[in-house]
Motif scaffolding. Structure first.
Motif, PDB file in Angstrom:
ATOM      1  N   TYR A 151      -7.785  -6.119   0.281  1.00 20.06           N
ATOM      2  CA  TYR A 151      -7.543  -4.995  -0.618  1.00 20.06           C
ATOM      3  C   TYR A 151      -8.199  -3.724  -0.080  1.00 20.06           C
ATOM      4  O   TYR A 151      -7.607  -2.647  -0.147  1.00 20.06           O
ATOM      5  CB  TYR A 151      -8.050  -5.316  -2.028  1.00 20.06           C
ATOM      6  CG  TYR A 151      -7.727  -4.235  -3.029  1.00 20.06           C
ATOM      7  CD1 TYR A 151      -6.402  -3.947  -3.345  1.00 20.06           C
ATOM      8  CD2 TYR A 151      -8.727  -3.503  -3.643  1.00 20.06           C
ATOM      9  CE1 TYR A 151      -6.087  -2.938  -4.257  1.00 20.06           C
ATOM     10  CE2 TYR A 151      -8.428  -2.511  -4.558  1.00 20.06           C
ATOM     11  CZ  TYR A 151      -7.102  -2.239  -4.862  1.00 20.06           C
ATOM     12  OH  TYR A 151      -6.790  -1.243  -5.758  1.00 20.06           O
ATOM     13  N   ASP A 152      -9.387  -3.845   0.492  1.00 25.98           N
ATOM     14  CA  ASP A 152     -10.075  -2.676   1.055  1.00 25.98           C
ATOM     15  C   ASP A 152      -9.272  -2.071   2.209  1.00 25.98           C
ATOM     16  O   ASP A 152      -9.116  -0.852   2.303  1.00 25.98           O
ATOM     17  CB  ASP A 152     -11.479  -3.037   1.527  1.00 25.98           C
ATOM     18  CG  ASP A 152     -12.413  -3.353   0.368  1.00 25.98           C
ATOM     19  OD1 ASP A 152     -12.162  -2.863  -0.752  1.00 25.98           O
ATOM     20  OD2 ASP A 152     -13.383  -4.105   0.583  1.00 25.98           O
ATOM     21  N   LEU A 153      -8.753  -2.930   3.096  1.00 20.93           N
ATOM     22  CA  LEU A 153      -7.943  -2.433   4.211  1.00 20.93           C
ATOM     23  C   LEU A 153      -6.642  -1.812   3.703  1.00 20.93           C
ATOM     24  O   LEU A 153      -6.168  -0.815   4.241  1.00 20.93           O
ATOM     25  CB  LEU A 153      -7.646  -3.555   5.201  1.00 20.93           C
ATOM     26  CG  LEU A 153      -8.831  -4.040   6.028  1.00 20.93           C
ATOM     27  CD1 LEU A 153      -8.470  -5.290   6.812  1.00 20.93           C
ATOM     28  CD2 LEU A 153      -9.305  -2.939   6.950  1.00 20.93           C
ATOM     29  N   TYR A 191      -1.715  -5.798  -5.838  1.00 24.95           N
ATOM     30  CA  TYR A 191      -1.852  -6.004  -4.395  1.00 24.95           C
ATOM     31  C   TYR A 191      -1.831  -7.492  -4.061  1.00 24.95           C
ATOM     32  O   TYR A 191      -1.128  -7.928  -3.143  1.00 24.95           O
ATOM     33  CB  TYR A 191      -3.141  -5.364  -3.871  1.00 24.95           C
ATOM     34  CG  TYR A 191      -3.572  -5.950  -2.549  1.00 24.95           C
ATOM     35  CD1 TYR A 191      -2.993  -5.538  -1.361  1.00 24.95           C
ATOM     36  CD2 TYR A 191      -4.541  -6.963  -2.499  1.00 24.95           C
ATOM     37  CE1 TYR A 191      -3.363  -6.113  -0.156  1.00 24.95           C
ATOM     38  CE2 TYR A 191      -4.913  -7.532  -1.303  1.00 24.95           C
ATOM     39  CZ  TYR A 191      -4.321  -7.108  -0.133  1.00 24.95           C
ATOM     40  OH  TYR A 191      -4.676  -7.691   1.053  1.00 24.95           O
ATOM     41  N   LEU A 192      -2.613  -8.293  -4.782  1.00 22.17           N
ATOM     42  CA  LEU A 192      -2.718  -9.723  -4.486  1.00 22.17           C
ATOM     43  C   LEU A 192      -1.371 -10.425  -4.604  1.00 22.17           C
ATOM     44  O   LEU A 192      -1.024 -11.275  -3.774  1.00 22.17           O
ATOM     45  CB  LEU A 192      -3.753 -10.382  -5.395  1.00 22.17           C
ATOM     46  CG  LEU A 192      -5.203 -10.005  -5.110  1.00 22.17           C
ATOM     47  CD1 LEU A 192      -6.125 -10.549  -6.194  1.00 22.17           C
ATOM     48  CD2 LEU A 192      -5.627 -10.500  -3.732  1.00 22.17           C
ATOM     49  N   LYS A 222       3.411 -12.387  -1.154  1.00 17.86           N
ATOM     50  CA  LYS A 222       4.838 -12.345  -0.816  1.00 17.86           C
ATOM     51  C   LYS A 222       5.041 -11.789   0.590  1.00 17.86           C
ATOM     52  O   LYS A 222       5.856 -12.302   1.361  1.00 17.86           O
ATOM     53  CB  LYS A 222       5.599 -11.487  -1.823  1.00 17.86           C
ATOM     54  CG  LYS A 222       5.717 -12.119  -3.182  1.00 17.86           C
ATOM     55  CD  LYS A 222       6.470 -11.215  -4.145  1.00 17.86           C
ATOM     56  CE  LYS A 222       6.522 -11.831  -5.523  1.00 17.86           C
ATOM     57  NZ  LYS A 222       7.263 -10.996  -6.478  1.00 17.86           N
ATOM     58  N   ALA A 223       4.298 -10.734   0.931  1.00 13.90           N
ATOM     59  CA  ALA A 223       4.423 -10.126   2.255  1.00 13.90           C
ATOM     60  C   ALA A 223       4.006 -11.112   3.347  1.00 13.90           C
ATOM     61  O   ALA A 223       4.637 -11.185   4.403  1.00 13.90           O
ATOM     62  CB  ALA A 223       3.582  -8.854   2.329  1.00 13.90           C
ATOM     63  N   ALA A 224       2.954 -11.871   3.097  1.00 15.98           N
ATOM     64  CA  ALA A 224       2.506 -12.862   4.076  1.00 15.98           C
ATOM     65  C   ALA A 224       3.574 -13.929   4.284  1.00 15.98           C
ATOM     66  O   ALA A 224       3.813 -14.364   5.422  1.00 15.98           O
ATOM     67  CB  ALA A 224       1.192 -13.499   3.627  1.00 15.98           C
ATOM     68  N   TYR A 225       4.235 -14.344   3.223  1.00 13.12           N
ATOM     69  CA  TYR A 225       5.328 -15.316   3.354  1.00 13.12           C
ATOM     70  C   TYR A 225       6.470 -14.736   4.181  1.00 13.12           C
ATOM     71  O   TYR A 225       7.070 -15.430   5.009  1.00 13.12           O
ATOM     72  CB  TYR A 225       5.854 -15.751   1.990  1.00 13.12           C
ATOM     73  CG  TYR A 225       4.949 -16.706   1.242  1.00 13.12           C
ATOM     74  CD1 TYR A 225       4.327 -17.771   1.879  1.00 13.12           C
ATOM     75  CD2 TYR A 225       4.738 -16.548  -0.118  1.00 13.12           C
ATOM     76  CE1 TYR A 225       3.505 -18.642   1.180  1.00 13.12           C
ATOM     77  CE2 TYR A 225       3.913 -17.417  -0.823  1.00 13.12           C
ATOM     78  CZ  TYR A 225       3.309 -18.463  -0.169  1.00 13.12           C
ATOM     79  OH  TYR A 225       2.502 -19.327  -0.858  1.00 13.12           O
TER      80      TYR A 225
END
Length: 116
Positions: free
Chosen positions: A5-7, A20-21, A26-29
Motif C-alpha cells: 500500500y505504501d508503494l 487497494y487490497l 485481482k491485479a496479481a492474479y
C-alpha cells in the motif's frame, strides 16, 4: 502481490487501503495469468517493474478497465451503460503489460515469442 500500500501511494495511488487490497489481489492474479506464472519466479531486476505494473493495473481496474463483461461504466438512474469491445479491452491490457514487463526480462514471452 507485487506491491504494498505504501508503494502504491508513492506511485500516486489514491484508493483507500481496503480498496487497494481487493484490487491488488485481482491485479496479481492478472499478472500471474498473463505471464503464465513467470512473474512469481521473476528475477530481482524485475521487482520494481512488477510493482509499477501492479499499481497501474490497480488504477485501471478501479477505473473499470479490463472488466470481464466489457462494461466500462454503468449508471442506474435513467440507465446508461458504456461497453468496451473485448478486443479493445484486451489490446489495452496488452499495451499496459508490455509497457512494464518486457525490459530487462521479457515476462510475456518464451524463446522470443510474446504471448500478448
Amino acid at each position: 502481490m507485487y506491491s504494498t500500500y505504501d508503494l502504491y501511494q508513492e506511485n500516486g495511488g489514491t484508493l483507500s487501503q481496503g480498496a487497494y487490497l481487493i484490487l491488488a489481489k485481482k491485479a496479481a492474479y492478472i499478472l500471474d495469468r498473463e505471464t503464465m506464472g513467470r512473474s512469481r519466479d521473476a528475477p530481482a531486476c524485475m521487482a520494481d517493474a512488477l510493482c509499477d505494473c501492479e499499481c497501474a493495473l490497480i488504477d485501471a481496474l478501479d477505473a473499470g478497465h479490463f472488466s470481464a463483461d466489457g462494461v466500462q461504466s454503468f449508471t442506474n438512474d435513467g440507465y446508461s451503460e458504456t461497453r468496451a469491445p473485448a478486443a479493445e479491452s484486451r489490446a489495452a491490457l496488452r499495451s499496459l503489460l508490455t509497457r512494464y514487463l518486457t525490459v530487462p526480462v521479457n515476462l510475456l514471452g518464451i524463446a522470443g515469442h510474446a504471448f500478448v
